[in-house]
Design a protein around this motif. Structure first.
Motif, mmCIF file in Angstrom:
data_model
loop_
_atom_site.group_PDB
_atom_site.id
_atom_site.type_symbol
_atom_site.label_atom_id
_atom_site.label_comp_id
_atom_site.label_asym_id
_atom_site.label_seq_id
_atom_site.Cartn_x
_atom_site.Cartn_y
_atom_site.Cartn_z
ATOM 1 N N LEU A 7 0.836 -1.209 0.000
ATOM 2 C CA LEU A 7 0.000 0.000 0.000
ATOM 3 C C LEU A 7 0.865 1.252 0.000
ATOM 4 O O LEU A 7 1.827 1.368 0.757
ATOM 5 C CB LEU A 7 -0.932 0.006 1.212
ATOM 6 C CG LEU A 7 -2.126 -0.942 1.108
ATOM 7 C CD1 LEU A 7 -2.985 -0.865 2.365
ATOM 8 C CD2 LEU A 7 -2.960 -0.661 -0.140
ATOM 9 N N GLY A 8 0.517 2.151 -0.908
ATOM 10 C CA GLY A 8 1.268 3.404 -1.026
ATOM 11 C C GLY A 8 2.534 3.263 -1.861
ATOM 12 O O GLY A 8 3.245 4.246 -2.071
ATOM 13 N N ARG A 9 2.796 2.051 -2.360
ATOM 14 C CA ARG A 9 4.028 1.814 -3.121
ATOM 15 C C ARG A 9 3.748 1.779 -4.628
ATOM 16 O O ARG A 9 2.646 1.447 -5.067
ATOM 17 C CB ARG A 9 4.646 0.453 -2.738
ATOM 18 C CG ARG A 9 4.959 0.285 -1.285
ATOM 19 C CD ARG A 9 6.360 0.699 -0.920
ATOM 20 N NE ARG A 9 7.425 0.033 -1.645
ATOM 21 C CZ ARG A 9 8.096 -1.030 -1.188
ATOM 22 N NH1 ARG A 9 7.770 -1.560 -0.016
ATOM 23 N NH2 ARG A 9 9.082 -1.553 -1.876
ATOM 24 N N ASP A 10 4.802 2.109 -5.394
ATOM 25 C CA ASP A 10 4.712 1.917 -6.839
ATOM 26 C C ASP A 10 4.910 0.436 -7.123
ATOM 27 O O ASP A 10 5.830 -0.174 -6.571
ATOM 28 C CB ASP A 10 5.802 2.722 -7.549
ATOM 29 C CG ASP A 10 5.488 4.206 -7.512
ATOM 30 O OD1 ASP A 10 4.328 4.550 -7.243
ATOM 31 O OD2 ASP A 10 6.410 5.002 -7.731
ATOM 32 N N VAL A 11 4.067 -0.104 -7.942
ATOM 33 C CA VAL A 11 4.123 -1.530 -8.216
ATOM 34 C C VAL A 11 4.018 -1.779 -9.722
ATOM 35 O O VAL A 11 3.579 -0.895 -10.475
ATOM 36 C CB VAL A 11 2.968 -2.284 -7.507
ATOM 37 C CG1 VAL A 11 3.128 -2.219 -6.005
ATOM 38 C CG2 VAL A 11 1.607 -1.741 -7.929
ATOM 39 N N GLU A 12 4.403 -2.972 -10.106
ATOM 40 C CA GLU A 12 4.197 -3.386 -11.487
ATOM 41 C C GLU A 12 3.132 -4.463 -11.474
ATOM 42 O O GLU A 12 3.255 -5.444 -10.733
ATOM 43 C CB GLU A 12 5.505 -3.928 -12.066
ATOM 44 C CG GLU A 12 5.430 -4.184 -13.536
ATOM 45 C CD GLU A 12 6.734 -4.757 -14.074
ATOM 46 O OE1 GLU A 12 6.779 -5.033 -15.278
ATOM 47 O OE2 GLU A 12 7.673 -4.940 -13.290
ATOM 48 N N VAL A 13 2.105 -4.238 -12.243
ATOM 49 C CA VAL A 13 1.000 -5.184 -12.248
ATOM 50 C C VAL A 13 1.124 -6.086 -13.472
ATOM 51 O O VAL A 13 1.377 -5.609 -14.580
ATOM 52 C CB VAL A 13 -0.354 -4.433 -12.304
ATOM 53 C CG1 VAL A 13 -1.514 -5.404 -12.353
ATOM 54 C CG2 VAL A 13 -0.491 -3.485 -11.117
ATOM 55 N N LEU A 14 0.944 -7.345 -13.246
ATOM 56 C CA LEU A 14 0.895 -8.308 -14.346
ATOM 57 C C LEU A 14 -0.476 -8.942 -14.311
ATOM 58 O O LEU A 14 -0.815 -9.636 -13.356
ATOM 59 C CB LEU A 14 1.937 -9.395 -14.127
ATOM 60 C CG LEU A 14 3.347 -9.065 -14.548
ATOM 61 C CD1 LEU A 14 4.332 -9.866 -13.723
ATOM 62 C CD2 LEU A 14 3.536 -9.375 -16.018
ATOM 63 N N CYS A 15 -1.258 -8.666 -15.327
ATOM 64 C CA CYS A 15 -2.633 -9.152 -15.307
ATOM 65 C C CYS A 15 -2.921 -9.794 -16.662
ATOM 66 O O CYS A 15 -3.102 -9.104 -17.655
ATOM 67 C CB CYS A 15 -3.569 -7.979 -15.032
ATOM 68 S SG CYS A 15 -5.253 -8.479 -14.817
ATOM 69 N N GLY A 16 -2.913 -11.116 -16.702
ATOM 70 C CA GLY A 16 -3.005 -11.806 -17.990
ATOM 71 C C GLY A 16 -1.830 -11.385 -18.849
ATOM 72 O O GLY A 16 -0.677 -11.480 -18.434
ATOM 73 N N CYS A 17 -2.121 -10.861 -20.050
ATOM 74 C CA CYS A 17 -1.033 -10.433 -20.945
ATOM 75 C C CYS A 17 -0.665 -8.973 -20.699
ATOM 76 O O CYS A 17 0.265 -8.449 -21.294
ATOM 77 C CB CYS A 17 -1.448 -10.581 -22.403
ATOM 78 S SG CYS A 17 -1.842 -12.257 -22.814
ATOM 79 N N GLU A 18 -1.434 -8.317 -19.857
ATOM 80 C CA GLU A 18 -1.210 -6.893 -19.624
ATOM 81 C C GLU A 18 -0.188 -6.685 -18.514
ATOM 82 O O GLU A 18 -0.208 -7.393 -17.514
ATOM 83 C CB GLU A 18 -2.543 -6.265 -19.203
ATOM 84 C CG GLU A 18 -2.724 -4.853 -19.667
ATOM 85 C CD GLU A 18 -3.989 -4.238 -19.080
ATOM 86 O OE1 GLU A 18 -4.162 -3.031 -19.270
ATOM 87 O OE2 GLU A 18 -4.774 -4.950 -18.430
ATOM 88 N N ARG A 19 0.669 -5.678 -18.703
ATOM 89 C CA ARG A 19 1.662 -5.357 -17.686
ATOM 90 C C ARG A 19 1.760 -3.839 -17.615
ATOM 91 O O ARG A 19 1.909 -3.179 -18.641
ATOM 92 C CB ARG A 19 3.012 -5.942 -18.137
ATOM 93 C CG ARG A 19 4.169 -5.662 -17.219
ATOM 94 C CD ARG A 19 5.457 -6.076 -17.923
ATOM 95 N NE ARG A 19 5.603 -7.513 -18.010
ATOM 96 C CZ ARG A 19 6.458 -8.222 -17.252
ATOM 97 N NH1 ARG A 19 7.232 -7.619 -16.385
ATOM 98 N NH2 ARG A 19 6.552 -9.520 -17.394
ATOM 99 N N TYR A 20 1.614 -3.277 -16.435
ATOM 100 C CA TYR A 20 1.681 -1.819 -16.333
ATOM 101 C C TYR A 20 2.144 -1.402 -14.942
ATOM 102 O O TYR A 20 2.046 -2.161 -13.980
ATOM 103 C CB TYR A 20 0.327 -1.167 -16.657
ATOM 104 C CG TYR A 20 -0.850 -1.639 -15.820
ATOM 105 C CD1 TYR A 20 -1.592 -2.755 -16.198
ATOM 106 C CD2 TYR A 20 -1.222 -0.968 -14.645
ATOM 107 C CE1 TYR A 20 -2.669 -3.189 -15.429
ATOM 108 C CE2 TYR A 20 -2.299 -1.399 -13.885
ATOM 109 C CZ TYR A 20 -3.015 -2.512 -14.280
ATOM 110 O OH TYR A 20 -4.082 -2.947 -13.529
ATOM 111 N N HIS A 21 2.630 -0.179 -14.856
ATOM 112 C CA HIS A 21 3.028 0.386 -13.571
ATOM 113 C C HIS A 21 1.843 1.104 -12.948
ATOM 114 O O HIS A 21 1.007 1.672 -13.651
ATOM 115 C CB HIS A 21 4.203 1.351 -13.743
ATOM 116 C CG HIS A 21 5.464 0.632 -14.112
ATOM 117 N ND1 HIS A 21 6.160 -0.102 -13.186
ATOM 118 C CD2 HIS A 21 6.122 0.508 -15.277
ATOM 119 C CE1 HIS A 21 7.206 -0.648 -13.777
ATOM 120 N NE2 HIS A 21 7.201 -0.294 -15.057
ATOM 121 N N ALA A 22 1.795 1.081 -11.635
ATOM 122 C CA ALA A 22 0.676 1.707 -10.934
ATOM 123 C C ALA A 22 1.095 1.956 -9.488
ATOM 124 O O ALA A 22 2.171 1.548 -9.064
ATOM 125 C CB ALA A 22 -0.536 0.771 -10.969
#
Ligand code: BTN
Length: 281
Positions: free
Chosen positions: A231-246
């Motif tokens: 929580l409160g951190r920058d993370v990299e999300v991997l969701c199926g084929c999608e990958r993004y920073h959030a």
């Protein structure tokens, strides 16, 4: 700090675990509790697979499968879970919760809180939770949780849940690929911990949390959030084929993670759909 150290070489013992568990109960019956039946294996493929078999055969709520070693230990997304003999705890609990299927992830959250509490009890170190199913100490993983469920399609309720918990308890050497990302509780607190006491303490916490959950008390979600290391951190999300920073901004009462992506859009991530990596600094 509980006195369960210096017992590293003790083999796992059902009698010892259940005696320890009974000590707290009044009356001293384990009926209906998690740990009422414990099936112990020297070696097994995966305790989750065995627990699922037992669940499908109609075993009692609270039945536990425990193993000294797994040769097919599984993590989420088909990953291997390193399960050597002598130092780890690999256990799977069969639960029969009165919960709708879409709330199943709360059992993963509950198990993570239980493990984190026991780490504090036995080793006096602070454990954090990485959404959704990992427990960390000092930035390294000590525990992974894999909950698998069978659904009753008539009612939309969960038929059974197998909560599989793997904890690196005693001192451990890790293979090269895990050295930087995994640790054990003993490695972190500098005291060799016994596993029977650890399992008893874990079952005790699971019983407490589960009883509350069955009464509709989901207060443990506050603790889950408080222990979050995302929580409160920058993370990299991997969701199926999608990958993004959030940025991880919240965890809701169902255990979903809410992130804000780089376009400022809020997205809700449900368990099982994503893999999440802490962005490297
Ligand atoms: C993960 O790290 O993704 C979850 C790991 C879960 C490991 C435990 S060990 C006991 C049970 N049996 C298994 O095969 N997996 C779980």
């Amino acid at each position: 700090m509980h006195q369960i150290e210096n017992k590293a070489l003790e083999p796992l013992s059902v009698a010892e675990i259940q005696n320890e568990l009974r000590r707290e109960l009044c009356p001293e019956s384990l009926d209906g509790r998690i740990g009422c039946q414990i099936e112990l294996h020297d070696e097994i493929g995966s305790t989750n697979d065995r627990a699922k078999e037992l669940a499908l055969q109609g075993c009692a709520h609270g039945t536990v499968v425990l193993a000294e070693r797994q040769n097919g230990g599984r993590g989420r997304f088909g990953r291997v879970f390193h399960s050597p003999a002598g130092s780890g705890v690999y256990l799977s609990c069969v639960l029969r919760p009165r919960l709708p299927a879409d709330r199943a992830v709360m059992l993963t959250c509950m198990a993570a809180v239980a493990v984190a509490r026991v780490v504090g009890e036995v080793a006096a170190v602070q454990a954090e939770i990485k959404w959704v199913n990992d427990v960390y100490i000092s930035g390294r993983k000590v525990c992974g949780i894999l909950c698998e469920a069978g659904m009753d399609f008539e009612s939309g309720q969960l038929g059974y849940v197998v909560a599989g918990i793997g904890v690196n308890v005693g001192s451990m050497e890790f293979p090269d690929e895990l050295k930087d990302i995994a640790t054990s509780i003993s490695n972190e607190c500098g005291v060799q911990l016994g596993r029977n006491g650890f399992v008893a303490a874990l079952l005790r916490q699971l019983n407490r949390l589960y009883s509350a959950l069955e009464q509709g008390d989901f207060g443990f979600m506050e603790e889950y959030r408080a222990r979050s290391n995302v929580l409160g951190r920058d993370v990299e999300v991997l969701c199926g084929c999608e990958r993004y920073h959030a940025t991880a901004i919240a965890i809701d009462d169902e255990g979903s993670l809410i992130v804000r992506d780089m376009d400022g859009r809020e997205r809700t991530l449900h368990s099982g759909e994503i893999s999440l990596k802490l962005k490297k600094a």
